[in-house]
Each structure stands twice: as C-alpha cells, then as structure tokens.
Design a protein around this motif. Structure first.
Motif, PDB file in Angstrom:
ATOM      1  N   ALA A   1       7.264  13.699   4.817  1.00  0.00           N
ATOM      2  CA  ALA A   1       7.170  12.734   5.915  1.00  0.00           C
ATOM      3  C   ALA A   1       7.922  11.452   5.575  1.00  0.00           C
ATOM      4  O   ALA A   1       8.734  10.965   6.359  1.00  0.00           O
ATOM      5  CB  ALA A   1       5.710  12.424   6.222  1.00  0.00           C
ATOM      6  N   ARG A   2       7.692  10.932   4.381  1.00  0.00           N
ATOM      7  CA  ARG A   2       8.373   9.689   3.995  1.00  0.00           C
ATOM      8  C   ARG A   2       9.838   9.961   3.667  1.00  0.00           C
ATOM      9  O   ARG A   2      10.710   9.148   3.928  1.00  0.00           O
ATOM     10  CB  ARG A   2       7.685   9.065   2.794  1.00  0.00           C
ATOM     11  N   ARG A   3      10.087  11.103   3.044  1.00  0.00           N
ATOM     12  CA  ARG A   3      11.458  11.482   2.718  1.00  0.00           C
ATOM     13  C   ARG A   3      11.614  12.931   3.143  1.00  0.00           C
ATOM     14  O   ARG A   3      10.909  13.802   2.637  1.00  0.00           O
ATOM     15  CB  ARG A   3      11.669  11.323   1.211  1.00  0.00           C
TER      16      ARG A   3
ATOM     17  N   GLY B   1      -5.335   7.204  10.119  1.00  0.00           N
ATOM     18  CA  GLY B   1      -4.296   6.280   9.670  1.00  0.00           C
ATOM     19  C   GLY B   1      -3.037   7.064   9.350  1.00  0.00           C
ATOM     20  O   GLY B   1      -2.993   8.283   9.557  1.00  0.00           O
ATOM     21  N   HIS B   2      -2.017   6.395   8.857  1.00  0.00           N
ATOM     22  CA  HIS B   2      -0.738   7.061   8.536  1.00  0.00           C
ATOM     23  C   HIS B   2      -0.158   7.730   9.774  1.00  0.00           C
ATOM     24  O   HIS B   2       0.364   8.835   9.706  1.00  0.00           O
ATOM     25  CB  HIS B   2      -0.934   8.104   7.423  1.00  0.00           C
ATOM     26  N   THR B   3      -0.281   7.059  10.925  1.00  0.00           N
ATOM     27  CA  THR B   3       0.042   7.729  12.188  1.00  0.00           C
ATOM     28  C   THR B   3       1.069   6.984  13.026  1.00  0.00           C
ATOM     29  O   THR B   3       1.196   7.242  14.219  1.00  0.00           O
ATOM     30  CB  THR B   3      -1.252   7.914  13.015  1.00  0.00           C
TER      31      THR B   3
ATOM     32  N   ASP C   1       5.187   0.341   3.549  1.00  0.00           N
ATOM     33  CA  ASP C   1       3.769   0.008   3.392  1.00  0.00           C
ATOM     34  C   ASP C   1       2.869   1.188   3.714  1.00  0.00           C
ATOM     35  O   ASP C   1       3.277   2.143   4.372  1.00  0.00           O
ATOM     36  CB  ASP C   1       3.406  -1.162   4.320  1.00  0.00           C
ATOM     37  N   VAL C   2       1.627   1.104   3.243  1.00  0.00           N
ATOM     38  CA  VAL C   2       0.605   2.069   3.651  1.00  0.00           C
ATOM     39  C   VAL C   2      -0.539   1.292   4.294  1.00  0.00           C
ATOM     40  O   VAL C   2      -0.658   0.089   4.143  1.00  0.00           O
ATOM     41  CB  VAL C   2       0.064   2.907   2.457  1.00  0.00           C
ATOM     42  N   GLY C   3      -1.378   2.014   5.067  1.00  0.00           N
ATOM     43  CA  GLY C   3      -2.535   1.374   5.692  1.00  0.00           C
ATOM     44  C   GLY C   3      -2.175   0.492   6.863  1.00  0.00           C
ATOM     45  O   GLY C   3      -2.793  -0.547   7.102  1.00  0.00           O
TER      46      GLY C   3
ATOM     47  N   TYR D   1      -9.490  15.352  -4.265  1.00  0.00           N
ATOM     48  CA  TYR D   1      -9.885  14.146  -5.008  1.00  0.00           C
ATOM     49  C   TYR D   1      -8.650  13.469  -5.598  1.00  0.00           C
ATOM     50  O   TYR D   1      -7.902  14.085  -6.346  1.00  0.00           O
ATOM     51  CB  TYR D   1     -10.852  14.525  -6.132  1.00  0.00           C
ATOM     52  N   TRP D   2      -8.471  12.187  -5.257  1.00  0.00           N
ATOM     53  CA  TRP D   2      -7.324  11.467  -5.827  1.00  0.00           C
ATOM     54  C   TRP D   2      -7.749  10.163  -6.508  1.00  0.00           C
ATOM     55  O   TRP D   2      -6.949   9.260  -6.693  1.00  0.00           O
ATOM     56  CB  TRP D   2      -6.248  11.216  -4.773  1.00  0.00           C
ATOM     57  N   GLY D   3      -9.012  10.115  -6.921  1.00  0.00           N
ATOM     58  CA  GLY D   3      -9.505   8.930  -7.621  1.00  0.00           C
ATOM     59  C   GLY D   3      -8.881   8.785  -9.002  1.00  0.00           C
ATOM     60  O   GLY D   3      -8.037   9.584  -9.415  1.00  0.00           O
TER      61      GLY D   3
ATOM     62  N   LEU E   1       2.746  12.772  -8.960  1.00  0.00           N
ATOM     63  CA  LEU E   1       4.094  12.896  -9.526  1.00  0.00           C
ATOM     64  C   LEU E   1       5.000  11.740  -9.117  1.00  0.00           C
ATOM     65  O   LEU E   1       6.125  11.642  -9.606  1.00  0.00           O
ATOM     66  CB  LEU E   1       4.720  14.225  -9.087  1.00  0.00           C
ATOM     67  N   ASP E   2       4.531  10.897  -8.202  1.00  0.00           N
ATOM     68  CA  ASP E   2       5.369   9.746  -7.829  1.00  0.00           C
ATOM     69  C   ASP E   2       5.134   8.550  -8.737  1.00  0.00           C
ATOM     70  O   ASP E   2       5.797   7.527  -8.591  1.00  0.00           O
ATOM     71  CB  ASP E   2       5.136   9.334  -6.371  1.00  0.00           C
ATOM     72  N   MET E   3       4.201   8.679  -9.681  1.00  0.00           N
ATOM     73  CA  MET E   3       3.983   7.582 -10.620  1.00  0.00           C
ATOM     74  C   MET E   3       5.138   7.540 -11.613  1.00  0.00           C
ATOM     75  O   MET E   3       5.603   8.578 -12.088  1.00  0.00           O
ATOM     76  CB  MET E   3       2.680   7.802 -11.400  1.00  0.00           C
TER      77      MET E   3
ATOM     78  N   GLY F   1       9.693   5.669  -9.108  1.00  0.00           N
ATOM     79  CA  GLY F   1       8.245   5.777  -9.126  1.00  0.00           C
ATOM     80  C   GLY F   1       7.525   4.458  -8.995  1.00  0.00           C
ATOM     81  O   GLY F   1       8.094   3.389  -9.184  1.00  0.00           O
ATOM     82  N   VAL F   2       6.256   4.583  -8.627  1.00  0.00           N
ATOM     83  CA  VAL F   2       5.401   3.421  -8.466  1.00  0.00           C
ATOM     84  C   VAL F   2       4.430   3.396  -9.651  1.00  0.00           C
ATOM     85  O   VAL F   2       4.341   4.355 -10.407  1.00  0.00           O
ATOM     86  CB  VAL F   2       4.642   3.495  -7.129  1.00  0.00           C
ATOM     87  N   HIS F   3       3.738   2.307  -9.822  1.00  0.00           N
ATOM     88  CA  HIS F   3       2.693   2.312 -10.851  1.00  0.00           C
ATOM     89  C   HIS F   3       1.462   1.566 -10.370  1.00  0.00           C
ATOM     90  O   HIS F   3       0.992   0.647 -10.981  1.00  0.00           O
ATOM     91  CB  HIS F   3       3.211   1.786 -12.192  1.00  0.00           C
TER      92      HIS F   3
ATOM     93  N   LEU G   1       3.553  14.926  -4.961  1.00  0.00           N
ATOM     94  CA  LEU G   1       4.801  14.165  -5.031  1.00  0.00           C
ATOM     95  C   LEU G   1       4.968  13.345  -3.753  1.00  0.00           C
ATOM     96  O   LEU G   1       5.521  13.825  -2.765  1.00  0.00           O
ATOM     97  CB  LEU G   1       6.007  15.085  -5.231  1.00  0.00           C
ATOM     98  N   TRP G   2       4.475  12.119  -3.781  1.00  0.00           N
ATOM     99  CA  TRP G   2       4.704  11.204  -2.664  1.00  0.00           C
ATOM    100  C   TRP G   2       6.151  10.743  -2.691  1.00  0.00           C
ATOM    101  O   TRP G   2       6.811  10.801  -3.734  1.00  0.00           O
ATOM    102  CB  TRP G   2       3.761  10.008  -2.776  1.00  0.00           C
ATOM    103  N   ALA G   3       6.608  10.258  -1.536  1.00  0.00           N
ATOM    104  CA  ALA G   3       8.022   9.879  -1.488  1.00  0.00           C
ATOM    105  C   ALA G   3       8.245   8.609  -0.669  1.00  0.00           C
ATOM    106  O   ALA G   3       9.312   8.402  -0.117  1.00  0.00           O
ATOM    107  CB  ALA G   3       8.854  11.038  -0.926  1.00  0.00           C
ATOM    108  N   ASP G   4       7.206   7.772  -0.597  1.00  0.00           N
ATOM    109  CA  ASP G   4       7.406   6.539   0.182  1.00  0.00           C
ATOM    110  C   ASP G   4       8.337   5.562  -0.514  1.00  0.00           C
ATOM    111  O   ASP G   4       8.856   4.641   0.112  1.00  0.00           O
ATOM    112  CB  ASP G   4       6.068   5.870   0.552  1.00  0.00           C
ATOM    113  N   ARG G   5       8.539   5.773  -1.815  1.00  0.00           N
ATOM    114  CA  ARG G   5       9.482   4.891  -2.532  1.00  0.00           C
ATOM    115  C   ARG G   5      10.356   5.735  -3.452  1.00  0.00           C
ATOM    116  O   ARG G   5      10.316   5.579  -4.670  1.00  0.00           O
ATOM    117  CB  ARG G   5       8.733   3.830  -3.311  1.00  0.00           C
TER     118      ARG G   5
HETATM  119  C1  TNX Z   1      -1.537   6.735  -1.714  1.00  0.00           C
HETATM  120  S1  TNX Z   1      -3.605   8.596  -2.208  1.00  0.00           S
HETATM  121  C2  TNX Z   1      -1.358   7.569  -0.634  1.00  0.00           C
HETATM  122  C3  TNX Z   1      -0.010   7.754  -0.111  1.00  0.00           C
HETATM  123  C4  TNX Z   1       1.035   7.031  -0.896  1.00  0.00           C
HETATM  124  C5  TNX Z   1       0.711   7.057  -2.358  1.00  0.00           C
HETATM  125  C6  TNX Z   1       1.725   6.392  -3.232  1.00  0.00           C
HETATM  126  C7  TNX Z   1      -3.267   8.984  -0.733  1.00  0.00           C
HETATM  127  C8  TNX Z   1      -4.047  10.054  -0.206  1.00  0.00           C
HETATM  128  N1  TNX Z   1      -2.327   8.335  -0.059  1.00  0.00           N
HETATM  129  O1  TNX Z   1       0.013   7.368   1.230  1.00  0.00           O
HETATM  130  O2  TNX Z   1       2.246   7.653  -0.675  1.00  0.00           O
HETATM  131  O3  TNX Z   1      -0.528   6.424  -2.546  1.00  0.00           O
HETATM  132  O4  TNX Z   1       1.480   6.632  -4.586  1.00  0.00           O
END
Ligand code: TNX
Length: 709
Positions: free
Chosen positions: A190-192, A280-282, A306-308, A395-397, A437-439, A448-450, A493-497
């Motif tokens: 979606a992002r890329r 969200g994300h919509t 941005d997110v959110g 779970y992504w905590g 994997l985007d870290m 990557g982000v941190h 693997l997120w790709a917003d950045r």
């Molecule tokens: C959080 S964790 C997101 C994504 C971002 C990602 C960047 C989660 C379910 N959503 O929207 O791409 O962080 O690391």
C-alpha cells in the motif's frame, strides 16, 4: 549490494570453501585455517528437527537423473516439475519427472505416501550415493523437503545461469516438521507498490525458507491496491498515490493480477492473506468514496509519511451504515478472489476513534468477513472490542509492553492482548522489536525506521526471541498468550519510508530503491532468522550456531541475485574479522558502550546494539601485543583498575597498562578481552541493556566471550 565489505572487515583471498561442507564449531574463526571436517551438521536454515550426516559421497546428479514421483496426484507431480525447473538454469539439466509406483535407484524420489504423523508439512529426506528420497504425507511436505534439498546442493545451484560443475547432494538423513503452522511474511504494497513480478520473486525468496503465508497489506492512507469491480473509484483515485509519489495510473492489482499472485503463491504452498485496513489507515478509501466521510466530501489523496491520520466516519447511523455497505462490498469481492481462510481487517493505530466507533467498525468488518465464510485476522488492537471466537490476532508489541505487565502502567497493547485471549483469539507473533523488517539494522544501514523502543533490529535480535514467551514479562514468565493459542510468527515489511535516510523525511535528492531491492536488503538475513524462529524447535536454536549456518546462505543469495545486507557478526565466507580497526564489541546480544558520556571515569555498560558512536570502538595495536580501546563518542580509552567486580571505565587515553587489553580468540569468532593491568577479563554482568561492564577472573563463561565485528 550495500557494504559487503564493512569497516573492520577485510576481504581475504581464500581458497573457496566448499559451502556444503558440514559445519564445525570453529569453521570461521580464522577462515584461513582449513575447516576441520566434522560430522556435526550441514548449514541448513531453518534448522531441521533432526539431521544425521552420513558418511560417503552423496548423490551426484546426472543429465539423465529422473525425478520419480510415487503418486498420480497432480500436486505431488507439480512439486516434481517445480524441482526440475528450479535445478535447470544452473545445472543445465532437464531432469525428467516420471510417475512411478516403486522408488527407483539413482533418482530423486518424491513420495507423498508417508505416514500421517508427518503432518501436512513434515518430511524425511535421505540422501546417499544411490539417490535422494523425500517422503511426506502429501505434496506440501514434499515441497518443504525440496527446499532443504536445495541447501544440500552447492550454492551455485541458485544461479539463474549455467554453472558447469558437478552437482552432489550432501549425504544425510533428515527428519523434520515445523514448530508452528503459520509462518508468514507481510509486504506493505500500500505504501510502496510492488509490481506483480516483484511480488512473485519475493514469494520465491520466502518459500526457500519454508515461509507458508504471504500477508498483503493492500490498503492504507497512501494507496488502495486492489481493484473492486463495484467501486472503480477506489483504484481510479485511491491508487494514484504512494508514500512519496503521486500521479500513478496502474499502482494496483487488477483481479487478474491478484489471481496471478494467489496462484503463484499457491504453487509454492503459500497462502495469501489480503488485508483491508480500517477504520484508520483509510485515506485512500476516504479520497475515493465520499460517503465514508462525515461531511460526505472526498478527502485529498495522501502521499505523505505519517500514520494515524484518518478514520472512517462512524459518528452516526447513516455513516456507520455506509461503512457497513462499503465493507460488505469490498470484502465480498476480495473473499471471492481469495482461496485462503483469512481476511485481515487491520484495526491498528486509530487514535481518533472512540471505543464505540472502534467497536462499530469491528462489528461491520467481522460481520462482512464471517458472512463470506472467512476467518477474521487483525492487528492485536482488535482484542479491545468483541470479536468472533477463533479470530487470529497479530501481536506487534515490544519489550516496553512486556515491561509494563502487572504494573499500574500496563500499556493498551497488554490490555488488548489479554482481552483477545479472554475471547478465545489465536495469535500470530510479530513483535515489532524483533520481527519488523522495516526497522533499521543499526545506525550504519541506509533504510529503515527505528521507532520501536530499542530502536534497531540487528540480525541477532530478529533471531533471539521465542514466540512462547514474547508476550510474557521480561524474564519470560507468565506469557499473556498461552502456548496453545499461538498459531505462529510473521515478519512484517512496512514500506512507508522505503528510502535511504528514512530516519528523516525525504528530499528531492533522496535515493529511492526499487521495491524489490528494499525488500531484499531489509529481509535478508532477517527473514530467514524469523523463518527459523517459526520452524525450528526452540531447544535446538542458538545464535552461535545460527550465524555460522546463516553465513553459508550468503553465497546462495549472491548466486540468486538477492541484494542482502552482509551484517556484521555473521562470518560470511571470504571475510575475516580483524581485531584492529573500528568495531562494535558485543556479548550476549548486548554491546559495550559509554552511555554517551564524555566524562573521565564514567562506567562502561551494556546496551542494545546500534553501532552508534557510543558503541563504536577503535582498537589499536600496541608494541607489546596488547590493544587500546578508544570510544568514538568520547575519544577516551577503556580502563581497568582494582579487583574483581570493579567497573570498567573510560578515561583520557594515556598509554598506561591500565588501558591495555589482550584479545584471545575463543570459539565461534569470539575473544576474551583481558586487562594487561589487572589480569582480569572484561565481563558483562548480564545480557540485558543497562547491565554493568566489569572485570572478573576468567571463568570461560558466555558473558566473557566477546565478538569484535
Ligand atoms: C506501525 S504496527 C504500523 C504501520 C507502520 C509501521 C512502521 C502497525 C500495525 N502499523 O502503519 O508502517 O508502524 O514501522
């Protein structure tokens, strides 16, 4: 490929190491020394449940070797054809696939009639001079076994061009089956946007490590990537943007494209999970369908970072009805194109939603999903609302959440997970500080982000975690999610950045890799690490063994054209670690640092590795075979005085014995670091961030063995 030859590493001219040689404990310490032959094990990733290296020569393929399938089953025959095609480019052989009733000699035998207790994915593999036999209970297990077979052949087999040489399968007896049935990877298309051919390539890369699920994050603020017949504006408008790009006309999958991906994945025994994120994300949906907005006006398409930032309108009955109808339409079409059991309905990061609005979304999206006879999958936040039993939560905590368990400040994640468990949810583990994997790997890597609390995810961190305890307190006790509720793991693997220097916003000069280059670099070596977390029993896993095996995958990726990150701490063939130079000094998964202090006499301590200046040490040889260790952040030297247990400090460099250290090799590329002044050895008090760096008598314990990479 980036930075294959890292600082502190030198490329040595070496005799080519036969990559399928059994590994020994000391293979790479001085690569220059010939590795002693050993019968321990081959460098397989993921590590099989059991393998016995067999004496003798193994099976050498010939142009006329047959692939004999002991079945008429079209899927089993399909695995035979897949194997033949896999081996063709590098070997130049066109191995014939034949149906057989009895196992012939001098063949690769694929037998899907193995006992039921092998499970859907289990297999046995035997190879000796007379042939190879892979046995499974059905085609899927054969396919997993074929991935192991690949790794028993020389690395050059992964090349797409003809490599004249002999092709011998190492002799072995393997018995194997997965720890978890769900082993996934997520692509943020979606992002890329990843074109179909790049998705297929990634499917092949992941399948090689026995990944069996491809989660496609199909919708987000920056784009809607799946054509919905009944709502053409979703792609006409919603697919024109990506994170950092505007003006696209074909940045989406048509139904035919999506079917092609699903079919390709299925031919690799991989299930596709489509994600339609919400509430969200919509933004892409809000830009395409006016009635999803409270003011009934379409939002502007979004191409930012941005997110959110967005939310379906769930403030009144009319709009909630619009959202329901919208989701029914979308999910019905997506479900029709998706043979797999899951539809992922997102549910993450909705800061602006009230609990009632959030619950209204969950009701609408879960009704639509269950109505199509699909199982709901979602991010763990969904646990806060009523969900159908059997929902699969992701779970992504992170450690921060675990640290809060049982305290007054329990995080929302902890509460949502607990609530999900109480409702009978199952879980897929994607802890962001291990499996995202985007870290960024460390400060030196380009993409990557941190944001996760620890900031960086070096390969070791992607490997050293246990799904069974990753929702427990920091000592691993009392996991929120009981073992029986854990379905498996997923790397995301997120790709917003997805650009160089993604710690800050891009500029016109920013370098944007093609999606597959970004995916390769971020996924290799971390995706194989997470694949092993999901496949191999916890009891057989260990970082030291893994990094030796991982190192042997490098030449396979090179042959396959995968642009991986030659991460430090992994003894890649052809590299040697030198003590002199600029290094991170680590033990037990934590790195020696000065906490950013520049003052004289401050204690050194251990922290999560990140290769920042505070963790960067210049090691300089002295005339007496000792070294000084100079910190890059402070310019000061590591110094030891006093008796056992005294903290090691930094002080202005003065060349005295208290600042001189000996480095003595131990096993696995590690060193003991002994003070020339006190005779005591550098010792971390624990393998957690914040632990002290002290000096102690040499007891040969793990936290006295350091990597200098
Ligand atoms: C959080 S964790 C997101 C994504 C971002 C990602 C960047 C989660 C379910 N959503 O929207 O791409 O962080 O690391």
């Amino acid at each position: 490929m980036h930075r294959l030859h890292r600082r502190g590493r030198r490329l040595a001219v070496l005799v080519a190491v036969t990559l399928t040689l059994p590994l020994t404990a000391t293979v790479s310490q001085a690569v220059a020394a010939t590795p002693a032959p050993s019968t321990s094990a081959y460098a397989l990733v993921p590590l099989p449940v059991s393998q016995r290296v067999v004496a003798g020569h193994g099976f050498t393929l010939a142009p006329r070797t047959r692939i004999a399938v002991l079945s008429k089953d079209s899927q089993a025959l399909g695995v035979g054809t897949y194997l033949s095609k896999l081996l063709a480019p590098a070997t130049g052989y066109d191995l014939h696939v034949v149906k057989d009733t009895r196992a012939p000699k001098n063949a690769i035998v694929l037998d899907p009639n193995g006992p039921k207790n092998l499970g859907a994915e289990g297999y046995t593999l035997t190879s000796d001079r007379n042939g190879v036999v892979i046995r499974a209970h059905g085609a899927e297990g054969l396919f997993r076994g074929v991935q192991t077979l690949r790794q028993l052949l020389p690395a050059a087999v992964e090349s797409r061009s003809n490599q004249p040489r002999t092709w011998t399968v190492s002799p072995v007896q393997i018995s194997d089956s997965p720890r978890y049935e769900y082993r996934g990877v997520m692509l943020d298309v979606a992002r890329r946007f990843f074109p179909v051919d790049q998705v297929k390539r990634y499917i092949d890369e992941a399948a090689a490590y026995k990944i069996n699920t491809l989660h496609l994050h199909l919708t987000d603020d920056q784009g809607w990537r799946i054509a919905i017949d009944a709502l053409p504006d979703l792609t006409r408008i919603g697919a024109t943007t990506q994170s950092g790009f505007t003006g696209g006309t074909d940045w989406y999958y048509t139904a035919a494209d999506y079917k092609e991906i699903v079919a390709y994945a299925s031919s690799r025994f991989m299930t596709v999970v489509p994600e339609i994120d919400g509430p969200g994300h919509t933004d892409a949906a809000l830009a395409s369908v006016p009635g999803l907005n409270c003011d009934n006006k379409a939002k502007a398409p979004y191409s930012g970072f941005d997110v959110g930032i967005s939310l379906y309108c769930l403030e009144d009955g009319t709009h909630t009805g619009n959202v329901r109808r919208f989701l029914n339409t979308v999910i019905k079409e997506v479900a029709k194109l998706t043979p797999g059991p899951y539809i992922h309905i997102g549910g993450d990061e909705t800061p602006q939603a009230t609990p009632e609005q959030y619950a209204a979304y969950v009701k609408a999206a879960t009704d639509a999903t269950v109505g199509q006879a699909k199982t709901v999958m979602a991010w763990h936040q969904l646990g806060q609302a009523p969900i159908p039993a059997g929902t699969l939560l992701q779970y992504w905590g992170q450690d921060e959440d675990r640290e809060s368990i049982g305290t007054e400040k329990e995080t929302n994640s902890v509460r949502f997970v607990r609530n999900g468990v109480a409702q009978g949810a199952k879980f897929v583990m994607s802890p962001s500080d291990h499996a995202y994997l985007d870290m960024q790997y460390d400060v030196s890597t380009p993409y990557g982000v941190h944001w996760a609390e620890v900031g960086y995810v070096p390969v070791r961190r992607s490997y050293e975690w246990d799904p069974a305890t990753v929702t427990g307190t920091m000592d691993g006790t009392g996991p929120l999610v009981p073992a029986k509720n854990i379905a498996g793991v997923e790397a995301a693997l997120w790709a917003d950045r997805a650009y160089e220097g993604s710690g800050s916003l891009p500029t016109p000069k920013t370098n944007w890799p093609v999606p597959q280059a970004y995916a390769d670099y971020m996924s290799f070596p971390r995706l194989p690490a997470i694949a092993e977390v999901g496949w191999s029993p916890q009891s057989v896993r260990g970082w030291n063994g893994f990094r030796q095996r991982l190192a042997q995958q490098g030449p396979r990726w090179t042959a396959a054209g995968i642009g991986y990150f030659a991460a430090p701490g992994v003894p890649w063939p052809g590299t040697v670690t030198t003590v002199e130079g600029t290094h991170s000094i680590e033990t037990g998964g934590v790195a020696l640092e000065n906490a950013g202090s520049t003052s004289d006499g401050s204690d050194l301590l251990m922290w999560t590795p990140n290769r920042a200046d505070a963790q960067t040490w210049t090691i300089t040889a002295q005339s007496d075979d000792t070294y000084t260790l100079t910190n890059k952040r402070s310019g000061k030297c590591a110094e030891a005085t006093g008796g056992p247990g005294t903290a090691v400090v930094q002080r202005t460099c003065n060349g005295r014995t208290a600042q001189r250290w000996k480095a003595t090799p131990t096993n696995f590329d590690q060193y003991t670091i002994t003070s020339a002044g006190t005779g005591l050895v550098l010792t971390a008090t624990a393998s957690v961030k914040g632990a002290k760096a002290t000096q102690q008598p040499d007891t040969d314990t793990a936290l006295q063995h350091w990597t200098i990479d």
